[in-house]
Motif scaffolding. Sequence first.
Motif, PDB file in Angstrom:
ATOM      1  N   PRO A 214       0.807  -1.233   0.000  1.00  0.00           N
ATOM      2  CA  PRO A 214       0.000   0.000   0.000  1.00  0.00           C
ATOM      3  C   PRO A 214       0.836   1.278   0.000  1.00  0.00           C
ATOM      4  CG  PRO A 214      -0.047  -1.070   2.158  1.00  0.00           C
ATOM      5  CD  PRO A 214       0.600  -2.033   1.212  1.00  0.00           C
ATOM      6  N   GLU A 215       2.098   1.170   0.385  1.00  0.00           N
ATOM      7  CA  GLU A 215       2.958   2.357   0.417  1.00  0.00           C
ATOM      8  C   GLU A 215       3.603   2.640  -0.937  1.00  0.00           C
ATOM      9  OE1 GLU A 215       5.704  -1.092   0.818  1.00  0.00           O
ATOM     10  OE2 GLU A 215       3.667  -0.588   1.470  1.00  0.00           O
ATOM     11  N   ARG A 216       3.447   1.743  -1.918  1.00  0.00           N
ATOM     12  CA  ARG A 216       4.043   1.906  -3.237  1.00  0.00           C
ATOM     13  C   ARG A 216       3.005   2.427  -4.234  1.00  0.00           C
ATOM     14  NH1 ARG A 216       9.233  -0.182  -3.950  1.00  0.00           N
ATOM     15  NH2 ARG A 216      10.093  -0.734  -1.903  1.00  0.00           N
ATOM     16  N   ALA A 217       3.486   3.057  -5.296  1.00  0.00           N
ATOM     17  CA  ALA A 217       2.609   3.651  -6.308  1.00  0.00           C
ATOM     18  C   ALA A 217       2.509   2.734  -7.525  1.00  0.00           C
ATOM     19  CB  ALA A 217       3.149   5.017  -6.727  1.00  0.00           C
ATOM     20  N   PHE A 218       1.277   2.458  -7.958  1.00  0.00           N
ATOM     21  CA  PHE A 218       1.013   1.595  -9.105  1.00  0.00           C
ATOM     22  C   PHE A 218       0.257   2.397 -10.155  1.00  0.00           C
ATOM     23  CE2 PHE A 218       2.108  -1.260  -5.806  1.00  0.00           C
ATOM     24  CZ  PHE A 218       2.478  -2.473  -6.378  1.00  0.00           C
ATOM     25  N   LEU A 219       0.635   2.200 -11.426  1.00  0.00           N
ATOM     26  CA  LEU A 219       0.068   2.957 -12.543  1.00  0.00           C
ATOM     27  C   LEU A 219      -0.601   1.987 -13.503  1.00  0.00           C
ATOM     28  CD1 LEU A 219      -0.054   5.775 -13.972  1.00  0.00           C
ATOM     29  CD2 LEU A 219       2.034   5.084 -15.191  1.00  0.00           C
ATOM     30  N   TRP A 225     -10.855   0.441 -17.500  1.00  0.00           N
ATOM     31  CA  TRP A 225     -10.640   0.240 -16.071  1.00  0.00           C
ATOM     32  C   TRP A 225     -11.334   1.293 -15.213  1.00  0.00           C
ATOM     33  CZ3 TRP A 225      -8.844  -4.379 -15.229  1.00  0.00           C
ATOM     34  CH2 TRP A 225      -7.989  -4.969 -16.164  1.00  0.00           C
ATOM     35  N   GLU A 226     -11.937   2.287 -15.848  1.00  0.00           N
ATOM     36  CA  GLU A 226     -12.509   3.398 -15.093  1.00  0.00           C
ATOM     37  C   GLU A 226     -13.631   2.970 -14.150  1.00  0.00           C
ATOM     38  OE1 GLU A 226     -12.329   3.133 -18.359  1.00  0.00           O
ATOM     39  OE2 GLU A 226     -10.748   4.544 -18.967  1.00  0.00           O
ATOM     40  N   THR A 227     -14.346   1.918 -14.537  1.00  0.00           N
ATOM     41  CA  THR A 227     -15.473   1.467 -13.723  1.00  0.00           C
ATOM     42  C   THR A 227     -15.101   0.351 -12.762  1.00  0.00           C
ATOM     43  OG1 THR A 227     -16.142  -0.080 -15.483  1.00  0.00           O
ATOM     44  CG2 THR A 227     -17.119   2.134 -15.514  1.00  0.00           C
ATOM     45  N   ARG A 228     -13.845  -0.039 -12.757  1.00  0.00           N
ATOM     46  CA  ARG A 228     -13.387  -1.122 -11.898  1.00  0.00           C
ATOM     47  C   ARG A 228     -12.936  -0.545 -10.554  1.00  0.00           C
ATOM     48  NH1 ARG A 228     -11.250  -6.654 -11.707  1.00  0.00           N
ATOM     49  NH2 ARG A 228     -10.676  -6.772  -9.509  1.00  0.00           N
ATOM     50  N   GLY A 229     -13.347  -1.157  -9.456  1.00  0.00           N
ATOM     51  CA  GLY A 229     -12.856  -0.757  -8.145  1.00  0.00           C
ATOM     52  C   GLY A 229     -11.380  -1.070  -8.022  1.00  0.00           C
ATOM     53  N   LEU A 230     -10.583  -0.091  -7.605  1.00  0.00           N
ATOM     54  CA  LEU A 230      -9.129  -0.250  -7.557  1.00  0.00           C
ATOM     55  C   LEU A 230      -8.601   0.121  -6.174  1.00  0.00           C
ATOM     56  CD1 LEU A 230      -8.293   1.522 -10.943  1.00  0.00           C
ATOM     57  CD2 LEU A 230      -8.351  -0.952 -10.538  1.00  0.00           C
ATOM     58  N   PRO A 231      -7.495  -0.481  -5.755  1.00  0.00           N
ATOM     59  CA  PRO A 231      -6.865  -0.060  -4.495  1.00  0.00           C
ATOM     60  C   PRO A 231      -6.485   1.417  -4.572  1.00  0.00           C
ATOM     61  CG  PRO A 231      -5.937  -2.145  -5.255  1.00  0.00           C
ATOM     62  CD  PRO A 231      -6.793  -1.628  -6.372  1.00  0.00           C
ATOM     63  N   PRO A 232      -6.449   2.098  -3.430  1.00  0.00           N
ATOM     64  CA  PRO A 232      -6.177   3.546  -3.447  1.00  0.00           C
ATOM     65  C   PRO A 232      -4.807   3.927  -3.996  1.00  0.00           C
ATOM     66  CG  PRO A 232      -6.245   2.688  -1.195  1.00  0.00           C
ATOM     67  CD  PRO A 232      -6.766   1.608  -2.075  1.00  0.00           C
ATOM     68  N   ASN A 233      -3.865   2.995  -3.979  1.00  0.00           N
ATOM     69  CA  ASN A 233      -2.526   3.317  -4.502  1.00  0.00           C
ATOM     70  C   ASN A 233      -2.364   2.987  -5.985  1.00  0.00           C
ATOM     71  OD1 ASN A 233      -2.687   0.555  -3.891  1.00  0.00           O
ATOM     72  ND2 ASN A 233      -0.477   0.371  -3.575  1.00  0.00           N
ATOM     73  N   VAL A 234      -3.482   2.670  -6.666  1.00  0.00           N
ATOM     74  CA  VAL A 234      -3.467   2.423  -8.104  1.00  0.00           C
ATOM     75  C   VAL A 234      -4.083   3.624  -8.812  1.00  0.00           C
ATOM     76  CG1 VAL A 234      -4.328   0.987  -9.991  1.00  0.00           C
ATOM     77  CG2 VAL A 234      -3.577  -0.083  -7.867  1.00  0.00           C
ATOM     78  N   ARG A 235      -3.327   4.200  -9.735  1.00  0.00           N
ATOM     79  CA  ARG A 235      -3.802   5.356 -10.497  1.00  0.00           C
ATOM     80  C   ARG A 235      -4.098   4.900 -11.927  1.00  0.00           C
ATOM     81  NH1 ARG A 235      -0.655   9.604 -13.113  1.00  0.00           N
ATOM     82  NH2 ARG A 235       1.207   8.585 -12.247  1.00  0.00           N
ATOM     83  N   ALA A 236      -5.370   4.952 -12.314  1.00  0.00           N
ATOM     84  CA  ALA A 236      -5.787   4.569 -13.662  1.00  0.00           C
ATOM     85  C   ALA A 236      -5.802   5.815 -14.542  1.00  0.00           C
ATOM     86  CB  ALA A 236      -7.161   3.922 -13.637  1.00  0.00           C
ATOM     87  N   ILE A 237      -5.159   5.743 -15.710  1.00  0.00           N
ATOM     88  CA  ILE A 237      -5.024   6.924 -16.563  1.00  0.00           C
ATOM     89  C   ILE A 237      -5.691   6.753 -17.918  1.00  0.00           C
ATOM     90  CG2 ILE A 237      -2.932   7.733 -15.416  1.00  0.00           C
ATOM     91  CD1 ILE A 237      -1.307   6.502 -17.703  1.00  0.00           C
ATOM     92  N   GLY A 238      -6.407   5.648 -18.147  1.00  0.00           N
ATOM     93  CA  GLY A 238      -7.117   5.458 -19.401  1.00  0.00           C
ATOM     94  C   GLY A 238      -6.195   5.122 -20.562  1.00  0.00           C
TER      95      GLY A 238
END
Length: 371
Positions: A214-219, A225-238
């Motif tokens: 959870p302390e690491r950043a995921f891209l 993926w916009e409608t998929r529930g994601l962990p807070p440390n995952v940034r979806a950019i389309g």
Amino acid sequence: MRIAFYGSSLLSAYWNGAATYYRGILSALAGHGHRITFYEPDAFDRQSHRDIDSPDYAEVVVYPATEAGLRRVVAAAADADVVVKASGVGVFDDELLDGILAAANPGALLIFWDVDAPATLAEMRADPGHVLHRALPALDRVLTYGGGPPVIAAYEGFGARACIPVYNALDPATHHPVPPEPRFAADLGFLGNRLPDREARVERFFLVAAARLPERAFLLGGSGWETRGLPPNVRAIGHVGTRDHNAFNTSPRAVLNIARDSMAAVGFSPATRVFEAAGAGACLITDAWEGLDLFLKEGDEVLVARDGRDVADHVAALTPERARAIGEAARARVLAGHTYALRGVEVDQILRAAAAEKAERGVLSLERSTA
């Protein structure tokens, strides 16, 4: 040779994972003197999402996705020395294959180029009336995007005269190291559209790893993926356009490759992303699949994960120095043995050998008929 190539799209990579493959193969073939016309339907909104202009290595004919448009481009097959029908054109696929086989010059090479062999073979097993069952006897070659021995055996078992894998590769002119960009900064990046036969593996390898760190950043790049529930440390950019792929690969500390279910099961099927990432000098983590060692060496040129725990362990242990060393080794490996220039030599030899074989069959057939 004059090549008529019927595929999904050369001009647009929008929902079209084969675009990079087509561009690399066909540009290399043009360098061997072949004259190529690529026929693609105006479908799936691809023409409004073009990411290249018409190239100098092929004439591109965009035709209406209508029966009239189909008839027009089918008739053009009569003028070619080599007629190629790729899988997954997306509209009138069966009619296109039947039509060009009927329209082609009797001496022309007839090739089916399968860019998703596991899916096609599954369809053939399930459907005795599949168009390829009746088309295979007329085809001179089946070429495939990947698949190795299992795919060769399956196609030849169905009656293909010869099946030859032509693997993905790197075009160093388009995929190469670039400076990192802050907008793509992360500990781990993954680029891939949300597809039914990929989503469970993305959950298993990428999202589980993100939840464990959870302390690491995921891209996460790619459409859907916009409608998929994601962990807070995952940034979806389309959607990430092809012009940004190099920066996407070089900016995170590592990038992840996740094969679709069918490709992973068959093995010997490196995705385009594998070579794009290696060409950019990225540190690649991939899910495990048979045949990987033909392309990259585990531990030195690529990191291999069996599940999300393995991915998380790799990310946690990876230093900038080790990531850079792995990326540099992978780039050296693909430049030495897996470029589209080398694939172009391979396909040119395949075409010339097949043409000679077909000419000899024609001579033998004529001798028998006159005996």
